[in-house]
Write a protein that holds these residues in place. Structure first.
Motif, mmCIF file in Angstrom:
data_model
loop_
_atom_site.group_PDB
_atom_site.id
_atom_site.type_symbol
_atom_site.label_atom_id
_atom_site.label_comp_id
_atom_site.label_asym_id
_atom_site.label_seq_id
_atom_site.Cartn_x
_atom_site.Cartn_y
_atom_site.Cartn_z
ATOM 1 N N ALA A 126 3.062 1.934 3.165
ATOM 2 C CA ALA A 126 4.079 0.897 3.353
ATOM 3 C C ALA A 126 5.176 1.019 2.306
ATOM 4 O O ALA A 126 6.361 0.810 2.604
ATOM 5 N N ARG A 180 -4.667 -0.541 3.753
ATOM 6 C CA ARG A 180 -3.344 -1.081 4.066
ATOM 7 C C ARG A 180 -3.275 -2.571 3.758
ATOM 8 O O ARG A 180 -4.293 -3.247 3.684
ATOM 9 N N ASP A 196 0.846 -1.176 0.000
ATOM 10 C CA ASP A 196 0.000 0.000 0.000
ATOM 11 C C ASP A 196 0.892 1.241 0.000
ATOM 12 O O ASP A 196 2.090 1.159 0.322
ATOM 13 N N HIS A 220 -3.577 -1.308 -4.774
ATOM 14 C CA HIS A 220 -2.833 -0.193 -4.185
ATOM 15 C C HIS A 220 -2.458 0.828 -5.253
ATOM 16 O O HIS A 220 -1.785 1.805 -4.944
#
Length: 565
Positions: A176, A340, A173, A493
Motif C-alpha cells: 500500500a 495488509r 503495509d 509494517h
C-alpha cells in the motif's frame, strides 16, 4: 513555489525555538523530503506551509513563508486551502465526515466545485488509492492504514498545487505504501505538484526525493542532494548505512544501485554467512547480552505458552475480522504479525487483552480467558500499546503521566521517567502529552506499559513516528525483555524492525494466517516483506546491517568500490 526566509518558530512559554532557522527555496514540481531526528521540528515546519503554524497552533513565527507568492503570516489556513493540501500524522484528527466517499468529496464541496467535477475526481481517487471497496464504509470501522489512505485521498481530490505530508506511509503495509508513493510520483512528474514530505521510514521514500531538507539541532537546516546530505545525517536508512560500511561512493539510495555495487561485498561475506537458526541479529554486538531473544526463546521451548489462540473466529457486524486463527506465544519469544492493512492484526491483539469476545474458538492469556477477566487483573499479565498512543495518556504533563504509571505498576519512583528518557531523550517533564510529536507520544505510551513489565507485551505499530535512533533504543529494550522471559507480540509494517527482533513471523490475509515460520524464511520469501539488506545481498541470508558489521568485524583489506553508473 515554497520559500522559507529565515523561518523559526517559538512556542508560547518555550525557552528555545521549536526548529532551527530555515532558509530554503523549493521549486515547483519537486519532491522534497524533510529529514531529521524526532523532535527536530519537522511537523512544525510543515505546519508553517499550510498556515496552521501559527494561526491554529499559536506561538510566534519568525521570518517568512511564502507559497506561490502568498505569505502565510497574512493568509490563514482557509485562504490557502485551494493551494495547499495537508495530511498530518494523525488521520483521525483530519476527518470531518463519517464515510469514505463523503470524506473524499468534503474538501471539494468547501471550495464550491461543480457536482460533476466532484464525482469524477472522487472516482479517480478511489481507483488511485485502492479505496473503491471501502467507499461506503464508516471511517471509524477502518484500520489505521486504511484511514491513512482516505486522509491522503481527501486532500488529493481538490487538486492542490502543493502537498504537505507528515508520515504519509507510516501506517501502511509495504504494498500500500508503494501504491501511495507511486501516486505521489505521478502528481510530481505529470502534474507538476510540489510535495514536501516528512517520513521516518526513509527506506521507502528517499530514492524518490529530488532534494532533502535536513533539520539538525546541532548544525541547523540544510537543503541539497539526497545522497550528500544523508551521508552526514543523524538518521539514515539501511541502504545508506550498508553503503557507508562497505565504503561505496557515492552512497546508493535505492536497492537497484546498491545491488550493482554489492558483488565484492557478497564475496567478502560468503565465508561468514549466518546460520538461519541463529535468531534475530544483534544491532550492536558490543552490547549484546548472553540472554538474547533467541536464547530466551530456545530456553522456553518446552514451557507452557503465555498466550494461546485456538481456532479463533471473530465476526464484527457483517465482517469476519479473524477466521480460524491458531497461535501460541511462549516466554522469551518475539512474534511479529504482518499483513495488509485490515488483515486483522490489531483485532487479534485486542482479543488478547479482552477487547473482543470470540465468536468461535478460544483465547487464553496466562491461563485466563481475556474477555471474562477483570481488566485490572489482566493488566498484570498482558499490556497493550495501541496504534493511537493518546488512548493511554490522560494527565496534563509528562511528569504526572510517569508518576501515575509508577504508582499503578508498584514500581520505584522514576522508573517510567527513566524509560522515557532512554527511548527518546529530551522530552520535557512539563510538556502536555497533546503537544508532543507522534514519536514522542509513542515513546511515553511505551514507557507507561513497560513500567508494569507485563509477562506478555503487545505492541501495535510500535515504531510509527520513531526515527532510526529511537527505534534502535526500542529494539535494545525489547531484546532485554525477551531475554528476561517476557513474550512479545508486535503488529507492524516495519520490515526492518521485524528483521531485528522477531523470532517468528505470522502473516495474516483477510483474517486468516497464510504464513507462520522463522523470520528469515518468511520475510525473504516475499519481496514485499524483505528488509533492504536481504534484497541487496540476496541470495545470501543477511537481514540487517548489524549482522553484516558483526561478520566483517575489523577485517583488513581495501574497501569495495562505488556503485556502477
Amino acid at each position: 513555489m515554497i520559500i522559507f526566509d529565515q523561518v523559526s518558530v517559538v512556542h508560547d512559554g518555550a525557552t528555545a525555538p521549536a526548529l532551527p532557522p530555515v532558509d530554503a527555496h523549493l521549486p515547483e514540481g519537486e519532491l522534497c523530503l524533510l529529514v531529521g531526528p524526532s523532535g527536530a521540528g519537522k511537523s512544525t515546519l510543515l505546519g508553517t506551509v499550510s498556515g496552521l503554524v501559527p494561526h491554529f497552533t499559536g506561538g510566534t513565527l519568525h521570518g517568512r513563508v511564502t507559497v506561490a507568492g502568498r505569505d502565510t503570516r497574512t493568509h490563514k489556513p482557509r485562504e490557502l486551502a485551494d493551494l495547499v493540501g495537508t495530511v498530518g500524522q494523525d488521520p483521525l484528527a483530519h476527518f470531518v465526515t463519517d464515510t469514505v466517499e463523503d470524506e473524499l468529496a468534503y474538501g471539494m464541496e468547501s471550495l464550491g466545485l461543480p457536482p460533476a467535477t466532484m464525482r469524477r475526481r472522487v472516482e479517480e481517487t478511489l481507483d488511485l488509492l485502492g479505496l473503491n471497496e471501502l467507499r461506503d464504509r464508516p471511517i471509524a470501522s477502518l484500520s489505521g492504514g486504511q484511514q491513512q489512505r482516505v486522509a491522503i485521498g481527501s486532500v488529493l481530490t481538490p487538486h492542490p498545487r502543493v502537498l504537505v505530508l507528515d508520515e504519509p506511509t507510516s501506517a501502511l503495509d509495504p504494498p500500500a505504501a508503494e501504491e501511495v508513493l507511486a501516486v505521489i510520483q505521478r502528481l510530481v512528474h505529470d502534474l507538476g505538484t510540489t510535495v514536501l514530505m516528512a517520513e521516518h521510514r526513509l527506506e521507502r521514500v528517499v530514492q524518490y526525493a529530488d532534494q532533502v531538507l535536513l533539520l539538525s539541532p546541532d548544525s541547523g537546516a540544510r537543503l541539497g542532494d539526497p545522497a550528500a546530505l544523508l551521508a552526514v545525517s543523524p538518521v539514515r536508512p539501511p541502504v545508506v548505512e550498508l553503503g557507508e560500511l562497505a565504503g561505496w561512493d557515492p552512497l546508493p539510495l535505492s536497492i537497484r544501485d546498491a545491488r550493482r555495487a554489492a558483488g565484492p561485498l557478497r564475496d567478502r561475506l560468503a565465508p561468514h554467512a549466518p546460520s538461519p537458526a541463529a535468531g534475530p541479529p544483534s544491532a550492536n554486538p558490543a552490547t549484546a547480552t548472553p540472554n538474547s531473544a533467541a536464547s530466551g526463546s530456545a530456553a522456553s521451548g518446552s514451557a507452557a505458552p503465555l498466550a494461546e489462540v485456538s481456532r479463533l473466529t471473530l465476526v464484527r457486524g457483517r465482517v469476519t475480522a479473524l477466521h480460524d486463527v491458531s497461535l501460541s506465544v511462549r516466554a522469551g519469544e518475539t512474534v511479529a504479525l504482518m499483513g495488509r492493512n485490515g488483515a486483522g492484526k490489531s483485532t487479534l491483539l485486542g482479543t488478547l487483552v479482552g477487547m473482543h469476545r470470540p465468536t468461535r474458538g478460544q483465547v487464553t492469556v496466562a491461563g485466563r480467558i481475556p474477555h471474562r477477566t477483570r481488566p485490572a487483573e489482566l493488566l498484570r499479565h498482558a499490556g497493550l500499546v495501541p496504534q493511537e498512543p493518546r488512548d493511554l495518556l490522560y494527565a496534563d504533563t509528562v511528569a504526572r503521566e510517569c508518576r501515575t504509571a509508577d504508582a499503578d505498576a508498584g514500581a520505584a519512583p522514576g522508573t517510567c521517567r527513566s524509560l522515557v528518557s532512554r527511548l527518546l531523550p529530551g522530552i520535557p517533564d512539563s510538556a502536555h502529552p497533546r503537544d508532543l510529536s507522534e514519536g514522542q507520544r509513542l515513546a511515553l505510551a511505551l514507557a507507561i506499559v513497560l513500567t508494569a513489565r507485563p509477562p506478555l507485551l503487545l505492541l501495535d505499530e510500535p515504531t510509527r513516528g520513531l526515527d532510526y535512533a529511537a527505534k534502535a533504543r526500542l529494539i535494545a529494550v525489547l531484546r532485554e525483555l525477551a531475554g528476561q522471559g517476557h513474550a512479545i507480540v508486535l503488529a507492524t509494517h516495519d520490515v526492518e524492525l521485524v528483521a531485528e527482533v522477531a523470532d517468528r513471523v505470522v502473516v495474516l490475509a483477510q483474517g486468516e494466517p497464510v504464513a507462520d515460520g522463522p523470520t528469515h524464511e518468511v520475510v525473504t520469501s516475499s519481496p514485499a516483506y524483505a528488509p533492504q539488506v536481504a534484497k541487496i545481498l540476496a541470495p545470501q541470508p543477511w537481514l540487517t546491517v548489524g549482522q553484516v558489521r558483526q561478520a566483517l568485524g575489523d577485517e583488513p583489506g581495501p574497501r569495495d568500490g562505488g556503485p556502477a553508473r
